[in-house]
Design a protein around this motif. Sequence first.
Motif, PDB file in Angstrom:
ATOM      1  N   PHE A  12      -1.324  27.069 -27.649  1.00 53.82           N
ATOM      2  CA  PHE A  12      -0.862  28.294 -27.215  1.00 53.82           C
ATOM      3  C   PHE A  12       0.687  28.316 -26.616  1.00 53.82           C
ATOM      4  CE2 PHE A  12      -0.056  30.968 -23.467  1.00 53.82           C
ATOM      5  CZ  PHE A  12      -0.486  32.222 -23.973  1.00 53.82           C
ATOM      6  N   ALA A  13       1.097  27.170 -25.868  1.00 58.97           N
ATOM      7  CA  ALA A  13       2.181  26.864 -25.391  1.00 58.97           C
ATOM      8  C   ALA A  13       3.236  26.854 -26.341  1.00 58.97           C
ATOM      9  CB  ALA A  13       2.245  25.528 -24.476  1.00 58.97           C
ATOM     10  N   LEU A  14       3.095  25.983 -27.499  1.00 59.94           N
ATOM     11  CA  LEU A  14       4.088  26.047 -28.788  1.00 59.94           C
ATOM     12  C   LEU A  14       4.231  27.474 -29.161  1.00 59.94           C
ATOM     13  CD1 LEU A  14       5.600  24.448 -30.706  1.00 59.94           C
ATOM     14  CD2 LEU A  14       3.462  23.890 -32.342  1.00 59.94           C
ATOM     15  N   CYS A  15       3.016  28.110 -29.605  1.00 60.20           N
ATOM     16  CA  CYS A  15       3.285  29.546 -30.205  1.00 60.20           C
ATOM     17  C   CYS A  15       4.101  30.257 -29.247  1.00 60.20           C
ATOM     18  CB  CYS A  15       1.872  30.261 -30.518  1.00 60.20           C
ATOM     19  SG  CYS A  15       1.030  29.388 -31.871  1.00 60.20           S
ATOM     20  N   LEU A  16       4.018  30.182 -27.834  1.00 65.86           N
ATOM     21  CA  LEU A  16       4.548  30.944 -26.864  1.00 65.86           C
ATOM     22  C   LEU A  16       6.088  30.632 -27.155  1.00 65.86           C
ATOM     23  CD1 LEU A  16       4.561  33.129 -24.741  1.00 65.86           C
ATOM     24  CD2 LEU A  16       4.130  31.487 -22.983  1.00 65.86           C
ATOM     25  N   ARG A  17       6.280  29.222 -26.974  1.00 60.41           N
ATOM     26  CA  ARG A  17       7.685  28.744 -26.938  1.00 60.41           C
ATOM     27  C   ARG A  17       8.274  29.552 -28.183  1.00 60.41           C
ATOM     28  NH1 ARG A  17       5.487  24.230 -25.066  1.00 60.41           N
ATOM     29  NH2 ARG A  17       5.552  23.204 -27.005  1.00 60.41           N
ATOM     30  N   LEU A  18       7.569  29.340 -29.496  1.00 54.77           N
ATOM     31  CA  LEU A  18       8.282  29.753 -30.824  1.00 54.77           C
ATOM     32  C   LEU A  18       8.548  31.471 -30.760  1.00 54.77           C
ATOM     33  CD1 LEU A  18       6.449  27.651 -33.438  1.00 54.77           C
ATOM     34  CD2 LEU A  18       8.687  27.444 -32.718  1.00 54.77           C
ATOM     35  N   ALA A  19       7.706  31.998 -30.297  1.00 51.93           N
ATOM     36  CA  ALA A  19       7.680  33.505 -29.990  1.00 51.93           C
ATOM     37  C   ALA A  19       9.054  34.005 -29.111  1.00 51.93           C
ATOM     38  CB  ALA A  19       6.596  34.151 -29.457  1.00 51.93           C
ATOM     39  N   MET A  20       9.149  33.229 -28.142  1.00 51.56           N
ATOM     40  CA  MET A  20      10.354  33.460 -27.276  1.00 51.56           C
ATOM     41  C   MET A  20      11.504  33.259 -28.020  1.00 51.56           C
ATOM     42  SD  MET A  20       8.642  32.373 -23.444  1.00 51.56           S
ATOM     43  CE  MET A  20      10.359  32.155 -22.841  1.00 51.56           C
ATOM     44  N   ALA A  21      11.694  32.032 -28.650  1.00 51.92           N
ATOM     45  CA  ALA A  21      12.630  31.700 -29.377  1.00 51.92           C
ATOM     46  C   ALA A  21      13.041  32.665 -30.214  1.00 51.92           C
ATOM     47  CB  ALA A  21      12.458  30.168 -29.933  1.00 51.92           C
ATOM     48  N   ARG A  22      12.134  33.081 -31.180  1.00 53.42           N
ATOM     49  CA  ARG A  22      12.531  34.048 -32.193  1.00 53.42           C
ATOM     50  C   ARG A  22      12.693  35.539 -31.623  1.00 53.42           C
ATOM     51  NH1 ARG A  22       8.954  34.619 -37.382  1.00 53.42           N
ATOM     52  NH2 ARG A  22       9.431  32.663 -37.239  1.00 53.42           N
ATOM     53  N   HIS A  23      12.344  36.047 -30.568  1.00 51.51           N
ATOM     54  CA  HIS A  23      12.801  37.060 -29.674  1.00 51.51           C
ATOM     55  C   HIS A  23      14.315  36.730 -29.177  1.00 51.51           C
ATOM     56  CE1 HIS A  23      13.000  40.681 -27.435  1.00 51.51           C
ATOM     57  NE2 HIS A  23      13.527  39.841 -26.263  1.00 51.51           N
ATOM     58  N   PHE A  24      14.705  35.777 -28.663  1.00 49.55           N
ATOM     59  CA  PHE A  24      15.924  35.551 -28.075  1.00 49.55           C
ATOM     60  C   PHE A  24      17.116  35.106 -28.911  1.00 49.55           C
ATOM     61  CE2 PHE A  24      13.370  35.185 -23.978  1.00 49.55           C
ATOM     62  CZ  PHE A  24      13.841  36.170 -23.496  1.00 49.55           C
ATOM     63  N   LEU A  25      16.866  34.673 -29.945  1.00 46.73           N
ATOM     64  CA  LEU A  25      17.599  34.040 -31.019  1.00 46.73           C
ATOM     65  C   LEU A  25      17.649  35.102 -32.271  1.00 46.73           C
ATOM     66  CD1 LEU A  25      16.648  30.402 -31.299  1.00 46.73           C
ATOM     67  CD2 LEU A  25      18.382  31.397 -29.798  1.00 46.73           C
ATOM     68  N   GLU A  26      17.174  35.967 -32.114  1.00 42.75           N
ATOM     69  CA  GLU A  26      17.013  37.021 -33.422  1.00 42.75           C
ATOM     70  C   GLU A  26      18.589  37.661 -33.683  1.00 42.75           C
ATOM     71  OE1 GLU A  26      14.757  40.957 -35.060  1.00 42.75           O
ATOM     72  OE2 GLU A  26      14.336  40.090 -33.041  1.00 42.75           O
TER      73      GLU A  26
END
Length: 83
Positions: A12-26
């Motif tokens: 869950f923590a890994l998926c949350l970090r990746l989702a946040m990164a995708r959002h902020f780095l888009e």
Amino acid sequence: YEVLSAGTQDQFALCLRLAMARHFLEGKEAFLVMDDPLVDMDPERQKGAADVLKAFAQGQQLIVFTCHPSHADLLGGHRMELA
């Protein structure tokens, strides 16, 4: 979150970090650095997480540090060994 097993919490923590990164780095020229995100997962979860990380890396540069050759093998990509 507390009712989840430790392995599920890691996923869950890994998926949350990746989702946040995708959002902020888009739309930005940027990269994500991770320090051995597979280290606390069992082999089956490592394989699944490696697949998710490889999918993420298709759209965003990802740099993963690990001291585990088996993790590097799971992730593939360009491998550099530091002395």
